[in-house]
Design an enzyme around this catalytic site. Structure first.
Site, PDB file in Angstrom:
ATOM      1  N   ASN A 118      44.734  44.090  48.427  1.00 44.81           N
ATOM      2  CA  ASN A 118      43.285  44.104  48.277  1.00 44.81           C
ATOM      3  C   ASN A 118      42.792  43.791  46.872  1.00 44.81           C
ATOM      4  O   ASN A 118      41.683  43.278  46.722  1.00 44.81           O
ATOM      5  CB  ASN A 118      42.765  45.490  48.710  1.00 44.81           C
ATOM      6  CG  ASN A 118      41.335  45.728  48.300  1.00 44.81           C
ATOM      7  OD1 ASN A 118      40.405  45.203  48.920  1.00 44.81           O
ATOM      8  ND2 ASN A 118      41.130  46.514  47.240  1.00 44.81           N
ATOM      9  N   LYS A 174      41.344  32.459  46.953  1.00 40.98           N
ATOM     10  CA  LYS A 174      41.298  32.985  48.321  1.00 40.98           C
ATOM     11  C   LYS A 174      41.840  31.985  49.331  1.00 40.98           C
ATOM     12  O   LYS A 174      42.426  32.375  50.348  1.00 40.98           O
ATOM     13  CB  LYS A 174      39.868  33.405  48.677  1.00 40.98           C
ATOM     14  CG  LYS A 174      39.387  34.639  47.927  1.00 40.98           C
ATOM     15  CD  LYS A 174      40.263  35.855  48.195  1.00 40.98           C
ATOM     16  CE  LYS A 174      39.719  37.116  47.550  1.00 40.98           C
ATOM     17  NZ  LYS A 174      40.542  38.319  47.857  1.00 40.98           N
ATOM     18  N   TYR A 206      37.444  31.639  42.290  1.00 37.63           N
ATOM     19  CA  TYR A 206      37.542  32.595  43.400  1.00 37.63           C
ATOM     20  C   TYR A 206      37.904  31.895  44.702  1.00 37.63           C
ATOM     21  O   TYR A 206      38.815  32.324  45.431  1.00 37.63           O
ATOM     22  CB  TYR A 206      36.210  33.339  43.543  1.00 37.63           C
ATOM     23  CG  TYR A 206      36.227  34.429  44.586  1.00 37.63           C
ATOM     24  CD1 TYR A 206      36.836  35.650  44.320  1.00 37.63           C
ATOM     25  CD2 TYR A 206      35.624  34.252  45.826  1.00 37.63           C
ATOM     26  CE1 TYR A 206      36.847  36.671  45.268  1.00 37.63           C
ATOM     27  CE2 TYR A 206      35.625  35.252  46.778  1.00 37.63           C
ATOM     28  CZ  TYR A 206      36.233  36.460  46.500  1.00 37.63           C
ATOM     29  OH  TYR A 206      36.245  37.458  47.439  1.00 37.63           O
ATOM     30  N   ALA A 249      30.111  42.166  52.164  1.00 38.84           N
ATOM     31  CA  ALA A 249      30.180  43.628  52.123  1.00 38.84           C
ATOM     32  C   ALA A 249      29.597  44.085  50.788  1.00 38.84           C
ATOM     33  O   ALA A 249      29.835  43.460  49.744  1.00 38.84           O
ATOM     34  CB  ALA A 249      31.620  44.102  52.259  1.00 38.84           C
ATOM     35  N   THR A 271      29.605  45.528  47.726  1.00 36.09           N
ATOM     36  CA  THR A 271      30.524  46.042  46.716  1.00 36.09           C
ATOM     37  C   THR A 271      30.159  45.478  45.353  1.00 36.09           C
ATOM     38  O   THR A 271      29.341  44.560  45.243  1.00 36.09           O
ATOM     39  CB  THR A 271      31.983  45.640  47.029  1.00 36.09           C
ATOM     40  OG1 THR A 271      32.094  44.205  46.908  1.00 36.09           O
ATOM     41  CG2 THR A 271      32.380  46.060  48.440  1.00 36.09           C
ATOM     42  N   ASP A 294      49.429  47.457  37.477  1.00 38.64           N
ATOM     43  CA  ASP A 294      48.808  46.161  37.232  1.00 38.64           C
ATOM     44  C   ASP A 294      49.481  45.173  38.179  1.00 38.64           C
ATOM     45  O   ASP A 294      50.669  44.876  38.033  1.00 38.64           O
ATOM     46  CB  ASP A 294      49.018  45.749  35.771  1.00 38.64           C
ATOM     47  CG  ASP A 294      48.415  44.392  35.446  1.00 38.64           C
ATOM     48  OD1 ASP A 294      48.022  43.658  36.365  1.00 38.64           O
ATOM     49  OD2 ASP A 294      48.346  44.052  34.235  1.00 38.64           O
ATOM     50  N   VAL A 295      48.746  44.674  39.171  1.00 41.72           N
ATOM     51  CA  VAL A 295      49.377  43.852  40.196  1.00 41.72           C
ATOM     52  C   VAL A 295      49.865  42.513  39.665  1.00 41.72           C
ATOM     53  O   VAL A 295      50.607  41.806  40.357  1.00 41.72           O
ATOM     54  CB  VAL A 295      48.433  43.620  41.401  1.00 41.72           C
ATOM     55  CG1 VAL A 295      48.133  44.925  42.103  1.00 41.72           C
ATOM     56  CG2 VAL A 295      47.160  42.883  40.978  1.00 41.72           C
TER      57      VAL A 295
END
Length: 260
Positions: free
Chosen positions: A95, A167, A163, A196, A198, A68-69
């Site tokens: 990532n 970022k 978000y 992208a 995803t 878990d980052v």
């Protein structure tokens, strides 16, 4: 001494990489592309099943660990395990991330904002810090830290405050990582991706009708995540004397330049 790999770099030394959030999306594509390029790759995430699926593509070069980052102890243990298993860490791909809640700024609750920042920014900091420490301490010192950013750091979408803010913070973190890494031979690269194809992109509705600045909705162009992975492999493959500081990769024709 590091093991010599048949398809390693020109000096014959095994290259070891970490990819967080490696169970799906760009993380999985980057991990498998690095493995195909001869890297030994440890991926991590919170759920074993998708990690196992990614590693099945090349079990000789890909391995996984649960992490878990957002958990400092988890991240430190992850990097320590890589050093124990492989002797060094040459590349960290930061990532792991989530789209977070989407709503007008006045309707976003603080918990949703904090949760997004905790994963996308605090998790990135913990990962980069652990990798930085390992790269600075190893002999010879040095390595690369690649940050999976977003065009949201440059030109955000409407209704995307959690978000976009996370970022934008990641962009600052990448810049400071580069500065602080100079004396240790550590470089940093920020790769900003736009559209992208995803699961994260689906959270913004780009393929079904993404909200535009004028209030309309538009089905936006997308491109395969595997193409984004090629940018990471390129940045990772440069000699220590060269670095990509920042790279933007978007779907051709998407509303990015001049968005709004």
């Amino acid at each position: 001494m590091n093991e010599v790999m048949e398809h390693g770099p020109t000096d014959g030394v095994r290259r070891v990489a970490l990819v967080t959030g490696g169970g799906a999306g760009i993380g999985a594509e980057v991990a498998t592309a690095l493995a195909a390029d001869g890297w030994t790759v440890r991926i991590c995430g919170r759920t074993p099943e998708p990690l196992e699926a990614t590693c099945a593509a090349d079990p000789a070069r890909l391995s996984w660990a649960r992490c878990d980052v957002t958990d400092e102890a988890d991240v430190d243990e992850l990097v320590a395990g890589i050093i124990d298993d492989f002797g060094r860490l040459d590349l960290a791909v930061v990532n792991a991330g989530v789209p977070g809640p989407t709503a007008p700024l006045g309707e976003i609750d603080a918990a949703g904002f904090r949760g997004t920042v905790e994963i996308n920014l605090t998790g990135a900091f913990l990962t980069a810090r652990a990798a930085f420490r390992a790269m600075a301490a190893q002999e010879p010192s040095g390595g690369r830290i690649l940050f999976n950013g977003s065009i949201a750091a440059q030109t955000p979408r409407p209704h995307s405050a959690p978000y976009a803010a996370s970022k934008a913070g990641l962009a600052g973190l990448a810049a400071v990582t580069s500065l602080d890494g100079r004396s240790h031979g550590i470089t940093a690269t920020r790769i900003d991706i736009g559209n992208a194809a995803t699961g994260l992109l689906a959270g913004f509705g780009a393929s079904t009708g993404a909200l535009q600045a004028d209030g309309s909705r538009l089905v936006e162009p997308t491109f395969p995540a595997a193409e984004a992975a090629r940018a990471f492999v390129y940045a990772a493959s440069l000699p220590p004397t060269a670095v990509v500081d920042q790279l933007t990769v978007t779907a051709a024709g998407m509303p990015f330049a001049g968005r709004g």
